[in-house]
Design a protein around this motif. Structure first.
Motif, PDB file in Angstrom:
ATOM      1  N   GLU A 177       0.898  -1.151   0.045  1.00  0.00           N
ATOM      2  CA  GLU A 177      -0.017  -0.028   0.088  1.00  0.00           C
ATOM      3  C   GLU A 177       1.043   1.249   0.063  1.00  0.00           C
ATOM      4  O   GLU A 177       2.167   1.157   0.433  1.00  0.00           O
ATOM      5  CB  GLU A 177      -0.781  -0.111   1.164  1.00  0.00           C
ATOM      6  CG  GLU A 177      -2.022  -1.120   1.278  1.00  0.00           C
ATOM      7  CD  GLU A 177      -2.830  -1.077   2.305  1.00  0.00           C
ATOM      8  OE1 GLU A 177      -2.608  -0.162   3.195  1.00  0.00           O
ATOM      9  OE2 GLU A 177      -3.913  -1.875   2.342  1.00  0.00           O
ATOM     10  N   LEU A 178       0.234   2.448  -0.228  1.00  0.00           N
ATOM     11  CA  LEU A 178       1.105   3.476  -0.489  1.00  0.00           C
ATOM     12  C   LEU A 178       0.899   4.301   0.971  1.00  0.00           C
ATOM     13  O   LEU A 178      -0.129   4.158   1.604  1.00  0.00           O
ATOM     14  CB  LEU A 178       0.306   4.618  -1.516  1.00  0.00           C
ATOM     15  CG  LEU A 178       0.854   5.968  -1.415  1.00  0.00           C
ATOM     16  CD1 LEU A 178       2.311   5.883  -2.120  1.00  0.00           C
ATOM     17  CD2 LEU A 178       0.015   6.843  -2.412  1.00  0.00           C
ATOM     18  N   HIS A 179       2.160   4.769   1.331  1.00  0.00           N
ATOM     19  CA  HIS A 179       2.141   5.475   2.768  1.00  0.00           C
ATOM     20  C   HIS A 179       2.026   7.117   2.460  1.00  0.00           C
ATOM     21  O   HIS A 179       1.631   7.728   3.026  1.00  0.00           O
ATOM     22  CB  HIS A 179       3.392   5.028   3.519  1.00  0.00           C
ATOM     23  CG  HIS A 179       3.401   5.830   4.753  1.00  0.00           C
ATOM     24  ND1 HIS A 179       4.338   7.013   4.807  1.00  0.00           N
ATOM     25  CD2 HIS A 179       3.066   5.729   5.844  1.00  0.00           C
ATOM     26  CE1 HIS A 179       4.344   7.414   6.075  1.00  0.00           C
ATOM     27  NE2 HIS A 179       3.680   6.730   6.918  1.00  0.00           N
ATOM     28  N   SER A 180       3.047   7.542   1.649  1.00  0.00           N
ATOM     29  CA  SER A 180       3.232   8.846   1.261  1.00  0.00           C
ATOM     30  C   SER A 180       3.771   9.181  -0.083  1.00  0.00           C
ATOM     31  O   SER A 180       4.333   8.242  -0.501  1.00  0.00           O
ATOM     32  CB  SER A 180       3.936   9.635   2.374  1.00  0.00           C
ATOM     33  OG  SER A 180       5.289   9.051   2.473  1.00  0.00           O
ATOM     34  N   ILE A 181       3.557  10.486  -0.409  1.00  0.00           N
ATOM     35  CA  ILE A 181       4.342  10.874  -1.704  1.00  0.00           C
ATOM     36  C   ILE A 181       5.582  12.008  -1.082  1.00  0.00           C
ATOM     37  O   ILE A 181       4.969  13.010  -0.337  1.00  0.00           O
ATOM     38  CB  ILE A 181       3.406  11.757  -2.713  1.00  0.00           C
ATOM     39  CG1 ILE A 181       2.176  10.658  -2.943  1.00  0.00           C
ATOM     40  CG2 ILE A 181       4.111  12.399  -3.674  1.00  0.00           C
ATOM     41  CD1 ILE A 181       1.033  11.456  -3.716  1.00  0.00           C
ATOM     42  N   GLU A 182       6.425  11.918  -1.584  1.00  0.00           N
ATOM     43  CA  GLU A 182       7.681  12.611  -1.176  1.00  0.00           C
ATOM     44  C   GLU A 182       8.037  13.525  -2.449  1.00  0.00           C
ATOM     45  O   GLU A 182       8.188  13.068  -3.636  1.00  0.00           O
ATOM     46  CB  GLU A 182       8.824  11.845  -0.847  1.00  0.00           C
ATOM     47  CG  GLU A 182       8.811  11.239   0.542  1.00  0.00           C
ATOM     48  CD  GLU A 182      10.099  10.715   0.880  1.00  0.00           C
ATOM     49  OE1 GLU A 182      11.233  11.022   0.172  1.00  0.00           O
ATOM     50  OE2 GLU A 182      10.268  10.280   1.968  1.00  0.00           O
ATOM     51  N   PHE A 183       8.040  14.925  -2.128  1.00  0.00           N
ATOM     52  CA  PHE A 183       8.239  15.827  -3.292  1.00  0.00           C
ATOM     53  C   PHE A 183       9.629  16.226  -3.532  1.00  0.00           C
ATOM     54  O   PHE A 183      10.311  16.087  -2.288  1.00  0.00           O
ATOM     55  CB  PHE A 183       7.163  17.122  -3.118  1.00  0.00           C
ATOM     56  CG  PHE A 183       5.906  16.817  -3.061  1.00  0.00           C
ATOM     57  CD1 PHE A 183       5.395  16.462  -4.458  1.00  0.00           C
ATOM     58  CD2 PHE A 183       5.284  16.484  -2.026  1.00  0.00           C
ATOM     59  CE1 PHE A 183       3.958  16.267  -4.658  1.00  0.00           C
ATOM     60  CE2 PHE A 183       3.785  16.339  -2.151  1.00  0.00           C
ATOM     61  CZ  PHE A 183       3.131  16.136  -3.432  1.00  0.00           C
ATOM     62  N   ALA A 184      10.251  16.644  -4.461  1.00  0.00           N
ATOM     63  CA  ALA A 184      11.606  17.027  -4.663  1.00  0.00           C
ATOM     64  C   ALA A 184      11.835  18.244  -3.836  1.00  0.00           C
ATOM     65  O   ALA A 184      12.971  18.409  -3.287  1.00  0.00           O
ATOM     66  CB  ALA A 184      11.909  17.262  -6.191  1.00  0.00           C
TER      67      ALA A 184
END
Length: 320
Positions: free
Chosen positions: A226-233
């Motif tokens: 499952e997805l936990h989080s989106i990390e941005f640049a």
């Protein structure tokens, strides 16, 4: 008269001799369904299974009446087992490397990766498509569980959870509004300039859907996929339970192109008529390889239709 005592079907003398009546290429829902119909019609069928299907990473198949929630491989295994009741159907673990039509006889020559060639009167293409995912770390690893393509297939399982929709332009706005049917906590992640018209931005804002235009560095998953989080640049993170996107797709094989089938330029799908026949006589296509809705039950239905159309055309030729 018992089945074992029935007289075998005799080929009319005007029909060119071939190894099979039909070669079905692809053993997903479409191919299995087509082979089942043709087996019940007592047709000589070769079903070529080229390996894992597109939905193999998914934990379940949904919207398939009487099979809702079944594992993809379990559904296919049941189909394979049921085909064993029909002796005229042969299943091979083979990929088809080349297909060509003999214009003089209207028959087909099929080259297999296991060596050798077979001939057939008809061909059903049920080879499906491949999803071309964005080159973002974690996208491929979470595909089918934390990264999803179809809310009709997977939306219910992530209802009321924080969701993200990936994409750019007008299409991503419409997709995000569709996803909001399953959750009111939806964001759009464009991975760069959104390319959204003012009207699309206003629609999203009106429905409480924010737009994140930062570059995405990676997707962080959980141990269960499952997805936990989106990390941005830029170093910020956004916790999400799943990310939806409409990835680009390409045909799994070039067999349709080899045979000269007309393809729809925009989607790449193989154009078929109401009989599921392509622009090439004797070649039929079913499942995700056509522009139809990409659902397992729709693929199965198209496979049935292709099988019926093949059998009826073969019968017309034999009874001419």
């Amino acid at each position: 008269m018992p089945a074992s005592a029935r007289r075998p079907f005799r080929r009319p003398t005007h029909i060119p001799p071939t190894d099979y009546d039909v070669v079905v290429i692809g053993a997903g829902c479409a191919g299995l369904s087509a082979a089942l119909v043709l087996g019940r019609c007592r047709r000589r069928v070769l079903l070529c299974d080229g390996g894992k299907t597109r939905n193999a990473p998914s934990p379940a198949v949904h919207n398939f009446l009487s099979r809702d929630g079944i594992k993809p491989q379990e559904l296919l295994q049941q189909g394979r087992e049921q085909l064993s009741a029909y002796p005229s159907v042969e299943l091979r673990e083979s990929c088809v490397m080349q297909a060509e039509r003999d214009e003089a006889t209207g028959t087909f020559r099929i080259t297999l990766d296991t060596g050798g060639c077979v001939t057939s009167r008809k061909v059903i293409l049920a080879t499906g498509v491949m999803d071309v995912l964005p080159p973002i770390d974690g996208m491929r690893e979470l595909w089918g569980v934390g990264v999803l393509h179809c809310p009709y297939c997977h939306g219910y399982e992530v209802s009321d959870k924080p969701l993200a929709v990936y994409g750019r332009g007008k299409s991503v706005a419409g997709f995000a509004l569709l996803i909001s049917r399953w959750s009111k906590d939806v964001v759009v992640c464009t991975d760069g300039t959104a390319g959204l018209a003012d009207h699309s931005r206003q629609r999203l804002k009106r429905h409480g859907i924010p737009v994140y235009e930062q570059q995405i560095a990676r997707l962080v998953g959980r141990n269960n996929g499952e997805l936990h989080s989106i990390e941005f640049a830029d170093g910020t993170t956004l916790e999400r339970a799943a990310l939806f996107l409409h990835p680009e797709q390409q045909q799994r094989t070039d067999l349709a192109e080899q045979l000269g089938c007309y393809r729809l330029a925009r989607s790449g799908g193989i154009r078929v008529d109401k009989r599921i026949q392509t622009s090439v006589p004797g070649v039929y296509a079913a499942g995700d390889t056509t522009p139809a809705a990409q659902q397992a039950v729709v693929a199965a239905a198209e496979g049935v239709q292709a099988g019926i159309s093949c059998n009826e055309q073969l019968t017309r030729e034999e009874c001419a």
